[in-house]
Write an enzyme that holds these catalytic residues in place. Structure first.
Site, PDB file in Angstrom:
ATOM      1  CG  HIS A 231      -1.891   1.210   1.047  1.00  0.00           C
ATOM      2  ND1 HIS A 231      -2.971   1.217   0.189  1.00  0.00           N
ATOM      3  CD2 HIS A 231      -1.823   2.453   1.577  1.00  0.00           C
ATOM      4  CE1 HIS A 231      -3.536   2.406   0.210  1.00  0.00           C
ATOM      5  NE2 HIS A 231      -2.862   3.181   1.044  1.00  0.00           N
TER       6      HIS A 231
ATOM      7  CG  HIS B 198       0.624  10.746   1.862  1.00  0.00           C
ATOM      8  ND1 HIS B 198       0.484  10.071   0.677  1.00  0.00           N
ATOM      9  CD2 HIS B 198      -0.204  10.136   2.736  1.00  0.00           C
ATOM     10  CE1 HIS B 198      -0.414   9.115   0.815  1.00  0.00           C
ATOM     11  NE2 HIS B 198      -0.842   9.136   2.071  1.00  0.00           N
TER      12      HIS B 198
HETATM   13 ZN   LIG Z   1      -2.934   5.204   0.857  1.00  0.00          ZN
END
Ligand SMILES: [Zn+2]
Length: 319
Positions: free
Chosen positions: A244, A271
């Protein structure tokens, strides 16, 4: 090269809609993928804000307004669409260059927590080739960003986009995992698209009080307790977590604005790191150049599973 087109840009043959809720906001949202003309790129269209005009946001690293637990696109008026990474990963991995992503809520629906529903939507719409050549961004030299225990690096790689992800969680179910892949449509479908968002039970109260994970459930998140996965169906891959993370990295790096010829390595990242490395690359004009598709070579899809990366433990993260 990517997707169905060896040389030209692509878009969708038809529009297609999916609906669900946002994993962080809990808000219902409908997402429609529309075909777009050559050189549009991926554009998010945020509609459905009462009394407000629709907002158009280029899916570009310069549009990123936040990276806490998700990648958020916005503009001078503030954030507009959250959790863009999974639909971006699907569009990029399947080779869709041009599309309008219309979202009628503050967040892309999380669906089952993976990129697979977006892959299915793109497959349903079909991919069309456009009479325009595709331009790539070729990484010319390594660019690296380190933050605490984590680091990320983009380096030259001529076969297309390569993703190398390593995670380390101080948890018996995860520990150290790594996954490396040359991103290619069939391989993405088979090895990555179904890997779901995950989170730790121990973080839930903290996340909720900060306004995150309000829509999270067993339907869309792998929930990890002390020593087991709480979802009754278990895991889709033994190393679903790092897979993921690779999906997230593809979606975040896809914000380069043009397909990248480069390898991205992320170690204990997320991120924020993905965005920082891409921003650092693009800021260094000597580190990349544009090339047309004739100069790019076809990537060969393959998976390499690697182990044995030694490093200190990294704290919890939800992505
Ligand atoms: Zn994700």
């Amino acid at each position: 090269m990517r997707g169905v087109a060896a040389g030209g840009q692509t878009t969708l043959q038809d529009q297609v809609t999916v609906a669900g809720i946002g994993v962080h906001s809990g808000a219902p949202a409908t997402l429609t993928l529309h075909p777009a003309e050559a050189d549009t790129g991926i554009v998010f269209l945020r509609c459905g804000s009462e009394g407000q005009p629709d907002r158009e946001l280029t899916a570009d690293f310069r549009s990123v307004t936040a990276t806490e637990f998700a990648t958020v696109l916005g503009d001078a008026n503030g954030p507009a669409v959250s959790t863009t990474e999974h639909v971006m990963a699907a569009l990029h991995a399947l080779g869709v260059d041009n599309a309008v992503v219309e979202v009628d809520g503050p967040e892309v629906p999380i669906m089952d927590g993976s990129a697979a529903p977006f892959v299915a939507a793109i497959d349903q719409a079909g991919i069309a080739t456009l009479p325009a050549s595709r331009r790539y961004i070729q990484v010319l030299k390594p660019v690296r960003v380190a933050k605490g225990d984590s680091f990320g690096e983009l380096r030259p790689h001529l076969r297309g986009l390569r993703i190398e992800t390593e995670i380390e969680f101080d948890h018996p179910l995860i520990g150290r995992q790594s996954f490396a892949v040359d991103v290619e449509p069939d391989l993405f479908r088979r090895e990555l698209a179904r890997a779901r968002t995950f989170g730790f039970m121990r973080d839930v109260t903290k996340l909720w009080s900060a306004g995150y994970a309000l829509g999270a459930s067993f339907e869309n998140t792998v929930v990890i307790a002390e020593n087991r996965v709480l979802n009754p169906e278990g895991l889709r891959f033994a190393d679903e977590f790092v897979r993921h993370k690779a999906v997230d990295a593809i979606g975040d790096i896809a914000l380069s604005g043009a397909p990248l010829l480069g390898a991205y390595r992320s170690v204990r990242g997320g991120h924020k790191l993905n965005h920082a490395v891409l921003t650092a690359l693009m800021a260094d004009r000597s580190a990349w150049t544009y090339v047309d598709m004739a100069e790019a070579r076809r990537p060969r899809g393959h998976v390499e599973l690697a182990t044995g990366f030694a490093s200190p433990a990294y704290g919890p993260d939800v992505s």
